[in-house]
Each structure stands twice: as structure tokens, then as C-alpha cells.
Write a protein that holds these residues in place. Sequence first.
Motif, PDB file in Angstrom:
ATOM      1  N   SER A 159      13.238 -46.426  -3.448  1.00 28.99           N
ATOM      2  CA  SER A 159      12.847 -44.613  -4.145  1.00 28.99           C
ATOM      3  C   SER A 159      11.078 -45.546  -4.985  1.00 28.99           C
ATOM      4  O   SER A 159      10.527 -44.981  -5.149  1.00 28.99           O
ATOM      5  N   ARG A 160      11.075 -46.353  -5.573  1.00 26.21           N
ATOM      6  CA  ARG A 160       9.934 -47.359  -6.360  1.00 26.21           C
ATOM      7  C   ARG A 160       8.902 -47.184  -5.037  1.00 26.21           C
ATOM      8  O   ARG A 160       7.404 -47.409  -5.842  1.00 26.21           O
ATOM      9  N   SER A 161       8.302 -47.013  -4.518  1.00 28.30           N
ATOM     10  CA  SER A 161       7.854 -46.986  -3.030  1.00 28.30           C
ATOM     11  C   SER A 161       7.029 -45.851  -2.438  1.00 28.30           C
ATOM     12  O   SER A 161       5.814 -45.820  -2.059  1.00 28.30           O
ATOM     13  N   LEU A 162       8.063 -44.534  -3.313  1.00 25.24           N
ATOM     14  CA  LEU A 162       7.482 -43.949  -2.818  1.00 25.24           C
ATOM     15  C   LEU A 162       6.298 -42.710  -2.884  1.00 25.24           C
ATOM     16  O   LEU A 162       6.061 -41.905  -2.664  1.00 25.24           O
ATOM     17  N   GLU A 163       5.928 -43.392  -4.104  1.00 26.02           N
ATOM     18  CA  GLU A 163       5.036 -42.676  -5.103  1.00 26.02           C
ATOM     19  C   GLU A 163       3.958 -43.332  -4.109  1.00 26.02           C
ATOM     20  O   GLU A 163       2.825 -42.845  -3.552  1.00 26.02           O
ATOM     21  N   PHE A 164       3.778 -44.302  -3.401  1.00 20.88           N
ATOM     22  CA  PHE A 164       2.843 -45.311  -3.010  1.00 20.88           C
ATOM     23  C   PHE A 164       2.488 -44.964  -1.841  1.00 20.88           C
ATOM     24  O   PHE A 164       1.163 -44.980  -1.431  1.00 20.88           O
ATOM     25  N   VAL A 165       3.393 -44.777  -1.186  1.00 23.18           N
ATOM     26  CA  VAL A 165       3.696 -44.153   0.371  1.00 23.18           C
ATOM     27  C   VAL A 165       2.940 -43.225   0.594  1.00 23.18           C
ATOM     28  O   VAL A 165       2.146 -42.895   1.647  1.00 23.18           O
ATOM     29  N   GLY A 166       3.483 -41.998  -0.736  1.00 27.45           N
ATOM     30  CA  GLY A 166       2.495 -41.050  -0.318  1.00 27.45           C
ATOM     31  C   GLY A 166       1.694 -40.633  -0.720  1.00 27.45           C
ATOM     32  O   GLY A 166       1.052 -39.861  -0.425  1.00 27.45           O
ATOM     33  N   CYS A 167       0.630 -41.630  -1.184  1.00 28.14           N
ATOM     34  CA  CYS A 167      -0.352 -41.207  -1.983  1.00 28.14           C
ATOM     35  C   CYS A 167      -1.098 -41.713  -0.419  1.00 28.14           C
ATOM     36  O   CYS A 167      -2.181 -41.219  -0.052  1.00 28.14           O
ATOM     37  N   MET A 168      -0.679 -43.247  -0.021  1.00 30.39           N
ATOM     38  CA  MET A 168      -1.370 -43.733   1.208  1.00 30.39           C
ATOM     39  C   MET A 168      -1.703 -43.166   2.029  1.00 30.39           C
ATOM     40  O   MET A 168      -1.977 -42.305   3.200  1.00 30.39           O
ATOM     41  N   ASP A 169      -0.251 -41.489   2.381  1.00 30.18           N
ATOM     42  CA  ASP A 169      -0.293 -41.163   3.397  1.00 30.18           C
ATOM     43  C   ASP A 169      -0.991 -39.323   2.644  1.00 30.18           C
ATOM     44  O   ASP A 169      -1.460 -38.712   3.747  1.00 30.18           O
ATOM     45  N   ASP A 170      -1.016 -39.298   1.938  1.00 33.07           N
ATOM     46  CA  ASP A 170      -1.953 -38.511   1.606  1.00 33.07           C
ATOM     47  C   ASP A 170      -3.717 -38.579   2.140  1.00 33.07           C
ATOM     48  O   ASP A 170      -4.307 -37.824   2.558  1.00 33.07           O
ATOM     49  N   CYS A 171      -4.157 -39.671   1.819  1.00 33.10           N
ATOM     50  CA  CYS A 171      -5.062 -39.651   2.268  1.00 33.10           C
ATOM     51  C   CYS A 171      -5.403 -40.811   3.581  1.00 33.10           C
ATOM     52  O   CYS A 171      -6.587 -41.561   3.999  1.00 33.10           O
TER      53      CYS A 171
END
Length: 409
Positions: A159-171
Motif C-alpha cells: 500500500s505504501r507503493s501505490l501512489e508511486f506506482v500510480g504516478c508512473m503509470d499515469d505518466c
Amino acid sequence: MINTIIWNIRGIGSRGAFDRLKKITHIHKATFVALQEPFVHNAVINKNKIQKYKRKLGFTNAVTNKNGKIWCLWDDDFKCKVISDHNQQLTLEIQHSSHNEGFVVTIVYAKTSSRKRKRLWENLRTLNSHINKPWSIMGDFNNIIEAEEKQGGRQHRLSRSLEFVGCMDDCNMMDAGYSGDKFTWTNARRLRGRILMRLDRVMYNDHWSQKFPIVNTRHLPRTGSDHRVLLMKCDSKEPPRTKYFKFLNFWTEQDDFMDMVKNSWHSDVRGNPMWILQQKLKRLSNCLSHWSKNSICNVFEKVKELEEQVEKAEARYTTYNTDLNRSLLHSKYVEQIYWVNKETSMLRQKARIKWQEEGDSNTRYFHSVIRQKRKKAQLYRNKNEQDQWIQGDDKIADAATRHFSKLFS
């Protein structure tokens, strides 16, 4: 070729750290260097200091972000323009002297607090909405993507990686991969108190992958810092690929295919059964290659050629409305459809994807996948029998030949 060094140096002022930076810059002929946390807290002092170290390292240009915690240095091969200056990132639009199209590089130095990192992810998403060029995001993200990127300490919660992974996916970013040790950071404690993590990485979008077919990232030793040095080498030249024999499905539709195969297969070969089979297959592959080249020719060039012929035939029939021109045009239509079907068959087989089910909607994605497979197939470094790293196609080929010769003898 673009050689980039990324390092969370944690204090460039120490003699050992600076000497190491100078040495690896010289050894790897770095043309662009990005540093995080040079440990000069005052931003104004930092901007003055960077000019001093720029000259010492042999670079002609340098810039820092607003709080002075990210430094970028480059030589005269580049023209750089700051397009985003943030406390946790510095984004430059770069024009290389050998490339017409520019590209964008974002150097990241993320906060240790997940709450403060949210501002970084929001800032990168905003940048993504304005960038339609080759783009790479690199540096210290202070976060990991999966649990396997951490060793020691408390178990990592995904859960601590979701924001990082989500940002890279959005970019639309993909990981560049690496060679060398997996972990880029350590807390430098002993035994059970030691923690290792992959906090530093290089990411890039599909435009970057198209512009630079070769992207090689290495994790160098962390001498003088708790972070490893990241060395990224990018080349716009396609690596030479060995052409292997491939059987094309549409060959079987040719009238003279079976006769050619029978003539090749029935040739006399002496030896044990496995030797006979191997020699017949080898001879058949050579015969098929020559037959395809001489009888069928280059399918892709033929399709282009027929496209022009059909265009001329249509123009002729429009100008001179005769039965002869109409008949010639229809014959060109038939011939064009025939060769386009051959081309389609080759592309389906080459991509190994059911194009008839997926259609053209995911063409860009398919090409992106193919490019990533080619990158993974490239071999830049290898260990020899003495467990030493070797580089260069010739040295790697010699080591492989010796290994398998010894293995099979």
C-alpha cells in the motif's frame, strides 16, 4: 551516445566523494551529471558552489533547483532549458547536437515523508499533461515498487507503493532495468540492523524508447555514499541484429514450394541418422532462403511498388476512360491485394499476436512491447569463468565460446 551519471552523493565537499565523482566521470566519459543532496544547505551558496565544481569536473554548464538540493552539469554537446523547478525535482528540456528532436529529463530527489511525496507525484502528473516528447524520470524516489526491492527491517507493505506506482503509470513510464547489484541504498548498519532498498532508478516513456533503442543502466559501487551511482548510457543507433532463418507461413501457398522442398530433401547425405537430419534441415533452410529471395522478392518493397502502380493506373483511367485502362486497373487491384495479404501474414507471424482479434486499436502498445523485448534481449555485460565482468561483443562472444566448448567436450 549519451552517458549520464545520477548520484545521491550526500556531500560533494568531502575529498573522497569528489575524487570518486571526478574519477567515474572521466572513466565513463559522462556528458551529463545529476547530483542529489550535495549537502550545502543554503541555496544561494549552493548556486555559487556549483560553478566551482563545474569547472573542477570539466563541464561548461550547470544549474540547480530552487532549494539547491539537485545539481545538473553538462558539456557543450547539450543545450538545456529549465521547464520545471520544484523542491523535489528539476526538469530540463535538452537538445543534443546530434539530434534534431529534443527530449526531456526529470531529476528526482523525493522526500522521505509519504505525505510530502504526494506533492511530487502531483507535480509529475501535471508535467505529463504538457510533455509529448521522449521523457525520462530518474534519481532517488525514496520509494520502492515491490517487496522484493527491500531486504531487512520491517516487511514492506504494498500500500505504501501505490501512489508511486500510480504516478508512473499515469505518466506512461516503464522501468529501464539495470545490471549490477539490485539494491541502491543501505542504512550502513551491521548484521540484523542492516536494511537494503532499491530507492534509485531510471524510468522512461515509449517516446524515449523509440528515440534511444539502446538504454543501459548500471548500478556502480556506493563508495563514499550510502547510495549507489547510477550510470545510464543511451544510444540512438539500432544495435546490429543477427538474422536467423525463419519459416514464413505463406511460402506453403506458392505453387513451386513442394517441388523445391522435395528436391532439397531427397539429396543424398551420408552419416548417422541425427547427422543426416541436421544436414538436410540446414540445406533446406538455405534453399528456402535463396528461393524466397529470388522467386518471391522483398514483400514490403513489392507492396510499396504496387501502391505507386495502382495510383498511376487510377490516374490513367480517370484521364482516359477506356476498357483497356479499366482492365489494367483491375488487374493491379488484384495484384495489390495478393501482395498485401502476404505482408499481413508476415506481420501476424512476426508479432505473434492475434491481430484479427485485437484490430489496430492497440498497434502502438504492440510496437512498444516489441521494443521492450528487443531491449531485454541485448547483452551488454557478462561474467567470465573467473567471475569477472567483461564488456564488448567480441569479449562476450569469446567467453561464451570457451564456456560451451568446455561444457560439451
